[in-house]
Design a protein around this motif. Sequence first.
Motif, short mmCIF file in Angstrom:
data_model
loop_
_atom_site.label_atom_id
_atom_site.label_comp_id
_atom_site.label_asym_id
_atom_site.label_seq_id
_atom_site.Cartn_x
_atom_site.Cartn_y
_atom_site.Cartn_z
N ASN A 31 99.91 60.34 43.85
CA ASN A 31 99.34 61.09 45.13
C ASN A 31 100.64 62.07 46.12
O ASN A 31 100.31 62.22 46.93
CB ASN A 31 97.78 61.12 46.26
N PRO A 43 91.18 65.13 51.88
CA PRO A 43 90.41 64.87 50.26
C PRO A 43 90.99 64.09 49.72
O PRO A 43 90.44 63.00 48.49
CB PRO A 43 90.38 66.35 49.70
N ASP A 44 92.05 63.98 50.28
CA ASP A 44 93.46 62.54 49.43
C ASP A 44 93.02 61.60 49.58
O ASP A 44 92.89 60.45 48.59
CB ASP A 44 95.15 63.00 49.35
N ARG A 63 89.13 60.30 48.06
CA ARG A 63 89.98 60.35 46.46
C ARG A 63 89.93 59.03 45.72
O ARG A 63 89.73 58.54 44.89
CB ARG A 63 90.45 61.25 45.96
N LEU A 86 87.35 56.51 46.84
CA LEU A 86 86.34 56.51 45.69
C LEU A 86 87.25 56.28 44.24
O LEU A 86 86.72 55.41 44.14
CB LEU A 86 86.29 57.95 45.19
N ALA A 87 88.35 55.96 44.07
CA ALA A 87 88.99 55.61 42.91
C ALA A 87 88.54 53.78 42.64
O ALA A 87 88.58 52.81 41.72
CB ALA A 87 89.95 55.66 42.68
N SER A 147 93.27 53.70 37.89
CA SER A 147 92.89 53.79 39.34
C SER A 147 94.09 54.37 40.23
O SER A 147 94.43 54.92 41.34
CB SER A 147 92.05 53.34 40.90
N THR A 207 95.74 57.29 41.61
CA THR A 207 95.02 58.12 42.37
C THR A 207 94.91 57.20 44.01
O THR A 207 95.10 57.80 44.74
CB THR A 207 93.24 58.10 42.53
N SER A 208 94.35 56.04 43.34
CA SER A 208 94.86 55.15 44.52
C SER A 208 95.70 54.22 45.08
O SER A 208 96.30 53.43 45.88
CB SER A 208 93.57 54.38 45.19
#
Length: 347
Positions: free
Chosen positions: A41, A108-109, A112, A115-116, A167, A170-171
């Motif tokens: 991200n 939103p990031d 997300r 969630l990851a 993941s 994303t994270s």
Amino acid sequence: MKSTSFGHFKRLHFHFASKHTPNNRSRKIKILKKAAASSINTPLFTFSPSKSNSHKQKQKQLFGGDNLIVVFEEIKKIDIKITSTRVYIANMPPRRYAIGRADEAAHPDTMRAALAEFVSTLIFVFAGEGSILALDKISKATTTSPSDLVVIALAHALALFAAVASSINTSGGHVNPAVTFGALLGGRISVVRAIYYWIAQLLGAIVAALLLRFATNGMRPVGFYVASGVGEGHGLVLEIVMTFGLVYTVYATVIDPKRGSLGIVGPLAIGFIVGANILVGGPFDGASMNPARAFGPALVGWRWRNHWIYWVGPFIGAGLAALIYEYIVIPTEPPIHTHQPLAPEDY
């Protein structure tokens, strides 16, 4: 594609064919995405084709990032509509201590990323604790044999490798509250995001333990405890040392801005160190190194014996590893440049 070294950066020149067939255009986009396949991200650049370009006009656009400068050279007008192509680079944010912006909690990031972390922790705990329950189902033995220990270590190593790899884009692939604490202490993550990660990781571990209890027809998760003849102090030291090794590996292969291509093997190295530590600490205290991994089965199986060491030990080890790596191994970071002019020979 041509690649040349340029100081702390790498300059990549993409020269495309003059005939922009759909296959060529698709190949260009795939090349750009492949160059940033490991993302977390951090936007590197956005390419938006200009509609005002003439048929033969040559357009050069330069975009700067922490590790990558890309020159896109358009030889002819693009025939199909491409609104934008956003490319991300796997780059941990620079060291910066912050509580977090007001809008970060609902961004939103952040959602997300949380969630990851939830899904990846669920994957890891389900496979790790599930391997122990499977061995209990097969052997019915009261003690762990050497072959059982190898199987458990291998299951944890493979599951963590998959969880981190799935993941990390994303994270950042923490999958562990202790890793998140180390990143927070090192200034690589804000307090707001760390809290989201901790909640997601604990929930993922709880859901994994609940799924295991349901899927195994009521088998009670084993969790972690100090073996007979081993004191809590010994288990605490083991957890500190093993988690130190884990978080130090995370820093060296994922967070360090000078890691270069080593980041590609980051998830594999993290899985290896966890598997190796289980071979060492498994017979003594189970080798948790992960408060979420210990908490989920302890809650569902209601086994709290010696549970405190699986929080205190990993957090101390993670904090020591983060501080040592941040302020001794990488005491200063290279400056971040947002633009680098082209050399004359590049035109």
